[in-house]
Write an enzyme that holds these catalytic residues in place. Sequence first.
Site, short mmCIF file in Angstrom:
data_model
loop_
_atom_site.label_atom_id
_atom_site.label_comp_id
_atom_site.label_asym_id
_atom_site.label_seq_id
_atom_site.Cartn_x
_atom_site.Cartn_y
_atom_site.Cartn_z
N CYS A 2 0.81 -1.22 0.00
CA CYS A 2 0.00 0.00 0.00
C CYS A 2 0.85 1.27 0.00
O CYS A 2 1.95 1.30 0.53
CB CYS A 2 -0.89 0.05 1.24
SG CYS A 2 -1.94 -1.37 1.43
N ARG A 28 5.34 -0.03 -5.99
CA ARG A 28 5.30 -0.82 -4.76
C ARG A 28 4.38 -2.03 -4.89
O ARG A 28 4.45 -2.96 -4.08
CB ARG A 28 4.79 0.05 -3.60
CG ARG A 28 5.71 1.18 -3.24
CD ARG A 28 4.99 2.22 -2.43
NE ARG A 28 4.68 1.75 -1.09
CZ ARG A 28 5.36 2.09 0.00
NH1 ARG A 28 6.40 2.88 -0.08
NH2 ARG A 28 5.00 1.64 1.18
N TRP A 73 -2.89 -2.74 -1.50
CA TRP A 73 -2.45 -4.10 -1.78
C TRP A 73 -3.21 -4.96 -0.77
O TRP A 73 -2.95 -4.89 0.43
CB TRP A 73 -0.93 -4.20 -1.58
CG TRP A 73 -0.34 -5.52 -1.98
CD1 TRP A 73 0.03 -5.90 -3.23
CD2 TRP A 73 -0.03 -6.61 -1.11
NE1 TRP A 73 0.55 -7.18 -3.19
CE2 TRP A 73 0.52 -7.64 -1.91
CE3 TRP A 73 -0.16 -6.84 0.26
CZ2 TRP A 73 0.94 -8.85 -1.39
CZ3 TRP A 73 0.26 -8.06 0.78
CH2 TRP A 73 0.80 -9.05 -0.05
N ASN A 97 -1.83 2.25 5.71
CA ASN A 97 -0.89 1.17 5.36
C ASN A 97 -0.65 0.39 6.64
O ASN A 97 -0.46 0.98 7.69
CB ASN A 97 0.47 1.74 4.93
CG ASN A 97 0.42 2.37 3.58
OD1 ASN A 97 -0.62 2.42 2.95
ND2 ASN A 97 1.56 2.86 3.14
N GLY A 98 -0.57 -0.95 6.52
CA GLY A 98 -0.28 -1.76 7.70
C GLY A 98 -1.43 -2.71 8.00
O GLY A 98 -2.34 -2.88 7.19
N GLU A 474 17.97 -18.27 -5.79
CA GLU A 474 17.65 -16.96 -6.36
C GLU A 474 17.11 -17.11 -7.79
O GLU A 474 16.14 -16.47 -8.17
CB GLU A 474 18.89 -16.05 -6.31
CG GLU A 474 18.71 -14.67 -6.94
CD GLU A 474 17.58 -13.83 -6.36
OE1 GLU A 474 17.00 -14.20 -5.33
OE2 GLU A 474 17.25 -12.79 -6.98
N LYS A 478 13.41 -15.91 -8.99
CA LYS A 478 13.28 -14.93 -10.07
C LYS A 478 12.31 -15.46 -11.13
O LYS A 478 11.43 -14.75 -11.59
CB LYS A 478 14.66 -14.68 -10.66
CG LYS A 478 14.93 -13.33 -11.16
CD LYS A 478 15.43 -12.34 -10.11
CE LYS A 478 14.47 -12.12 -8.99
NZ LYS A 478 14.95 -11.39 -7.88
N GLU A 481 8.58 -15.73 -9.74
CA GLU A 481 7.87 -14.48 -9.42
C GLU A 481 7.45 -13.70 -10.66
O GLU A 481 6.42 -13.04 -10.64
CB GLU A 481 8.63 -13.60 -8.42
CG GLU A 481 9.87 -12.91 -8.93
CD GLU A 481 10.49 -11.98 -7.86
OE1 GLU A 481 11.71 -11.82 -7.88
OE2 GLU A 481 9.76 -11.42 -7.04
N HIS A 497 16.39 -37.74 -2.98
CA HIS A 497 15.73 -38.15 -1.75
C HIS A 497 14.23 -37.87 -1.80
O HIS A 497 13.60 -37.64 -0.77
CB HIS A 497 16.38 -37.46 -0.54
CG HIS A 497 17.79 -37.89 -0.34
ND1 HIS A 497 18.13 -39.10 0.23
CD2 HIS A 497 18.96 -37.31 -0.70
CE1 HIS A 497 19.45 -39.23 0.25
NE2 HIS A 497 19.98 -38.15 -0.33
N LYS A 593 6.62 -4.32 -4.03
CA LYS A 593 8.05 -4.03 -3.97
C LYS A 593 8.56 -3.91 -2.55
O LYS A 593 9.64 -4.37 -2.22
CB LYS A 593 8.32 -2.72 -4.74
CG LYS A 593 9.78 -2.32 -4.81
CD LYS A 593 10.56 -3.26 -5.70
CE LYS A 593 12.04 -2.95 -5.77
NZ LYS A 593 12.79 -4.13 -6.27
C1 AGP Z 1 12.68 -10.43 -4.96
O1 AGP Z 1 12.70 -10.26 -6.33
C2 AGP Z 1 11.52 -9.91 -4.26
N1 AGP Z 1 10.97 -8.73 -4.76
C3 AGP Z 1 11.56 -10.04 -2.74
O2 AGP Z 1 11.88 -11.36 -2.44
C4 AGP Z 1 12.46 -9.09 -1.92
O3 AGP Z 1 13.81 -9.40 -2.13
C5 AGP Z 1 12.07 -9.21 -0.45
O4 AGP Z 1 10.73 -8.84 -0.30
C6 AGP Z 1 12.94 -8.39 0.45
O5 AGP Z 1 12.82 -7.03 0.21
P1 AGP Z 1 13.85 -6.00 0.81
O6 AGP Z 1 15.21 -6.31 0.22
O7 AGP Z 1 13.34 -4.66 0.39
O8 AGP Z 1 13.87 -6.19 2.29
#
Ligand code: AGP
Length: 598
Positions: A2, A28, A73, A97-98, A474, A478, A481, A497, A593
Amino acid sequence: MCGIVGYNGKEKNTLHILIDGLKALEYRGYDSSGIAFKTDKIETIKSIGKISELESKIDFTTNSNTGIGHTRWATHGKVTTSNSHPHTVGKVTIVHNGIIENFNEIKKELLNKNYKFKSETDTEVACALIDYYYNKTNDIKKALTLFSDKVRGSYALGIMVENDNNIYAIRKDSPLIIAKNETGNFIASDAIAVSKYADEIMYLEENQIAEVSKDSITLYDKDLKEVKTNFKNIDKSLENTDKCGFDHYMLKEIHEQPKVFRDTVSPYLENNIDSLLETMPDFTKYNRIDIVACGSAYHAGLVGKNLIEEYADVPVNVEVASEYRYKKNFYDDKTLVILVSQSGETADTLAALRKAKNDNIDTLAIVNVENSTIARESEILLKIRAGREIAVATTKAYSAQVAMLSLIALNLASRKGNIDNNEMIEILKDIKELPVKLENLIDKEDYKTIAEAIRDKEDIFFIGRGIDYAMSMEGSLKLKEISYINSNAYAAGELKHGTISLVEDGTPVIGILTEEFLKEKTISNVEEVKSRGATTIGIINSDSNYNFDYKVEIPKVHKLLQPLLTVVPLQLIAYEVAKLRNCDIDKPKNLAKSVTVE
Ligand code: AGP
């Protein structure tokens, strides 16, 4: 996640200011948006979907000097117009927000007091509670202090009240800034929302109340005593959101990695190791390091663990912040807790930082956004210089986090005498040459061909050992997502396993092989999946010779720097697959974000 923006001033184009602010907050992540503004009354317009949907409902010829806006959001309740913010109950209108954790019990109490609710949100309950206290006290600031005594959870609130020309703001565990220019005053959840208009900015502290009139901003502490403001010039470079000819921000940001590497490393390390020892603190007093982070930042932490343990001989425990904050932690005064975060606002990482500080443990933050809460609250700050990252999927900030962790490993290893002169010369040479190697790797053509082979698959596996396992995690994140393909990362030796039962004819398995002494072992695991029909894709050092169905060769550099190259094909394969699948690459569905709720 948000976003909030608000304006109160002499300008009559508040509706434009709010929409510009909401557009700047789009990065965001959000699923609906809305504004409330004052004419002779408080008017509210809301919409689900993109901000363009909201814009299409607005008559921009309407004059207004005062308003608040929000990108939502969804947390409590579906993506519907009635769940979108702003919410109005009685005389009070808010954006939030929150998360209000005890909203259910408060809702019951308010229902008994004849309050009615139109949405499923915790925010409407918060709004009703403020209205209730406002009716009791006839003083909105008192109502807000009573509100903060009653609720549990996190909140940044922008508030308007019927027949009151001010806007108000209050926050706890969720960021909020106030800002000003010559003609008016602003509130926002981050500086980007107002950088186009405002000249000066400051960060609201926990439970401070801001009273924002057209020509002044007054701050109060929890006891409603006035406190001083402390404005600084706003960073106008935040306004620059040009894609520079790239189709997506993600691609632009991948291309920025050579520069980001130089910018992040050069303040600490120039031509010799002495520069590093002079600029980075000595961490040799610690006999244990906890790295705490979320998502990709957690994966960067796993890379850091491999490097610090191998080169500096210090045990490193890497944990997901949402777990770390609630578990028993075995740290002491010889432990350094490192928080890694691009945004510096991730709720769980912030909570882990506060927990460690509360237990008197030394904390260090690796953060991209200067002045973010984690950057401000940690004892030591090592700032990465990735610049503004807009794509939700992190690329350049992840690389910069890894680069900083490599520098920490090098700093420790050098102070402990674990690296001899020849090896140091090799590392320094590789550091110098890395930006060009990155550029060449980014420009390779292989990624599109591999993406074609993956685009229609339902399951993909990434495998590797040691640091290559951390890279697999990672790479897998990537891909899933941004392309929405189910992918999983496994330690290469672990596959048999259980998980290998999922491998069938044509299942893509991406094997990462850069760890010198583990390569042969991983190759055996690639053989195992090949025997079961897998399509194999290798991310390999130029000196590895093995027959994959597809492969990307990456230059071999010192292990401290290798992950910075390994990640590039992983980012670009994910990008190309998402492009082929017509996904919304910069704003993947359901993602935000900056994750400011737990
Ligand atoms: C990764 O591509 C994501 N957007 C997400 O995992 C991100 O790295 C995570 O939310 C942590 O965010 P930050 O680095 O702002 O704390």
